[in-house]
Design an enzyme around this catalytic site. Structure first.
Site, PDB file in Angstrom:
ATOM      1  N   ASN A   9      63.654  90.210  31.217  1.00 22.67           N
ATOM      2  CA  ASN A   9      62.032  90.353  30.899  1.00 22.67           C
ATOM      3  C   ASN A   9      61.544  91.150  31.609  1.00 22.67           C
ATOM      4  O   ASN A   9      61.208  91.371  32.864  1.00 22.67           O
ATOM      5  CB  ASN A   9      61.711  88.791  31.557  1.00 22.67           C
ATOM      6  N   LYS A  11      58.363  92.204  31.706  1.00 21.20           N
ATOM      7  CA  LYS A  11      57.064  91.970  32.045  1.00 21.20           C
ATOM      8  C   LYS A  11      55.935  93.197  31.387  1.00 21.20           C
ATOM      9  O   LYS A  11      56.425  93.891  30.404  1.00 21.20           O
ATOM     10  CB  LYS A  11      56.727  91.478  33.212  1.00 21.20           C
ATOM     11  N   HIS A  94      56.318  81.167  29.825  1.00 17.14           N
ATOM     12  CA  HIS A  94      56.560  81.469  31.199  1.00 17.14           C
ATOM     13  C   HIS A  94      55.414  81.395  32.069  1.00 17.14           C
ATOM     14  O   HIS A  94      54.348  81.213  31.811  1.00 17.14           O
ATOM     15  CB  HIS A  94      56.604  83.085  30.903  1.00 17.14           C
ATOM     16  N   GLU A  96      53.935  82.903  34.380  1.00 17.65           N
ATOM     17  CA  GLU A  96      52.830  83.750  34.452  1.00 17.65           C
ATOM     18  C   GLU A  96      51.829  83.410  33.453  1.00 17.65           C
ATOM     19  O   GLU A  96      50.548  83.736  33.597  1.00 17.65           O
ATOM     20  CB  GLU A  96      53.418  85.160  34.585  1.00 17.65           C
ATOM     21  N   GLU A 166      62.816  78.211  35.640  1.00 23.31           N
ATOM     22  CA  GLU A 166      62.559  79.237  36.638  1.00 23.31           C
ATOM     23  C   GLU A 166      61.578  78.738  37.583  1.00 23.31           C
ATOM     24  O   GLU A 166      60.412  78.306  37.232  1.00 23.31           O
ATOM     25  CB  GLU A 166      61.860  80.584  35.990  1.00 23.31           C
ATOM     26  N   GLY A 172      59.945  86.669  41.515  1.00 27.38           N
ATOM     27  CA  GLY A 172      59.398  87.842  42.062  1.00 27.38           C
ATOM     28  C   GLY A 172      59.171  87.812  43.516  1.00 27.38           C
ATOM     29  O   GLY A 172      58.339  88.670  44.013  1.00 27.38           O
ATOM     30  N   SER A 212      64.305  85.944  40.901  1.00 23.89           N
ATOM     31  CA  SER A 212      64.824  86.624  41.914  1.00 23.89           C
ATOM     32  C   SER A 212      66.301  86.720  41.694  1.00 23.89           C
ATOM     33  O   SER A 212      67.171  86.878  42.719  1.00 23.89           O
ATOM     34  CB  SER A 212      64.551  86.298  43.256  1.00 23.89           C
TER      35      SER A 212
END
Ligand code: PGA
Length: 254
Positions: A9, A11, A94, A96, A166, A172, A212
Site C-alpha cells: 500500500n 498511500k 483502511h 486512515e 491492521e 506507521g 509496521s
C-alpha cells in the site's frame, strides 16, 4: 503449497514516473509464480503500473473506490473505471480513510458490493485503536467492522474477499503487534467470519496482517497459522526492503 499474499500500500507516495522506476527495479526479481503480489499505488499511477506489472502476474489495485457507479459525485472514481484499466482489487475501509474521511461501515459495505459484483476483489481493512485494545474492546470492534462490512454479501463472491487486520496503533508507528498477539487476533477474526459464513466458506477468506511489517518481523508473522499474508505500507516504498519481505515470504511453506 499456498504462498502468502504480499500487498503493498503506497498511500500518498510515488508519482507515475517513480512508480514505473520502482517496478523496473522490482520486476526482474519477482513474478515467476513464486509469490502472490498485490500493489496499490495512487490513482494516477494505476494505469502505468497495470500495464507494466500485470504481464508479470502482479495484481494492481486501488486504495479506495466510490460506492457509486456514476453520477454527480465530484472527485470519485468508480469500479468500472478501475476495471477498464486492468485494476483487479481495491483496499476498502483502511483506518486512515475511516479516521480522516469519516468512512462509515455502510459506505464500506456498498464499496464491497460494487467491487464484488463487478468481478473485483475487496481487501477489507479492520482494526482496533490503542484505546479499544486497552479497554478490552478489540473483539467488539472487529465483530462490528466485519459484520457491518460484509453484511448481505452473496456467498458466491466469497473468493473475492480478503481481510486485512491492521491494529491502528501499529500502522506507521514501528510498533508491530507481536506474532502471538497478531495470531490471537487473526484467530478471533476467523471465528467471527465462521459465524458469518460457516466453517467451510470462512476458510476461503485470507486474513492479512498489517501495521509496521518489515523485513525483520515478516517471517515470524507469516509463520503463524492464521496469518495468510501481509499488507505493507512504509517498507513497500523501497525496492530493497520490499524485496527482502518478498524473499522471506517465499520461505514460508504452509
Ligand atoms: P505501515 O502501513 O506498514 O507503514 O505501518 C500499513 C498500512 O497502513 O497498510
Amino acid at each position: 503449497m499456498v504462498f502468502p499474499l504480499i500487498v503493498a500500500n503506497w498511500k500518498l507516495h510515488k508519482n507515475k514516473q517513480e512508480a514505473a522506476h520502482f517496478l523496473s527495479e522490482l520486476l526482474p526479481h519477482v513474478g515467476h509464480g513464486q509469490e502472490h503480489l498485490y500493489l496499490a499505488p495512487s490513482f494516477t499511477s494505476l494505469d502505468v503500473a497495470a500495464q507494466i506489472s500485470i504481464p508479470h502476474g502482479i495484481k494492481i489495485g486501488a486504495q479506495n473506490v466510490s460506492e457509486h457507479l456514476e453520477g454527480a459525485f465530484t472527485g470519485e472514481v468508480s469500479v468500472a473505471m478501475l476495471k477498464e484499466i486492468g485494476v483487479s482489487f481495491s483496499l476498502v475501509g483502511h483506518s486512515e480513510r475511516r479516521a480522516h474521511y469519516h468512512e462509515t461501515n455502510k459506505a464500506i459495505r456498498q464499496k464491497i458490493q460494487q467491487l464484488t459484483t463487478h468481478g473485483l476483489t475487496a481487501i477489507l481493512c479492520v482494526g482496533e485503536t490503542h484505546l479499544h485494545r486497552t479497554s478490552n474492546m478489540t473483539q467488539k470492534i472487529l465483530s462490528e467492522q466485519l459484520q457491518e462490512g460484509l453484511k448481505g454479501l452473496d456467498p458466491e463472491f466469497i473468493d473475492q474477499i480478503i481481510i486485512a487486520y491492521e491494529p491502528v496503533w501499529a500502522i506507521g508507528t514501528g510498533h508491530t503487534a507481536t506474532a502471538d498477539m497478531a495470531q490471537e487476533t487473526h484467530f478471533m477474526c476467523r471465528e467471527i467470519l465462521k459465524e458469518l459464513f460457516g466453517e467451510n466458506l470462512c476458510k476461503k477468506i485470507p486474513i492479512l496482517y498489517g501495521g509496521s511489517v518489515n523485513e525483520n518481523n515478516v517471517k515470524e508473522l507469516l509463520s503463524q497459522p492464521d496469518i495468510n499474508g501481509v499488507l505493507v505500507g512504509g517498507a513497500s516504498l523501497h525496492v530493497s526492503s520490499f524485496l527482502k519481505i518478498i524473499k522471506h515470504s517465499r520461505e514460508i511453506h504452509k
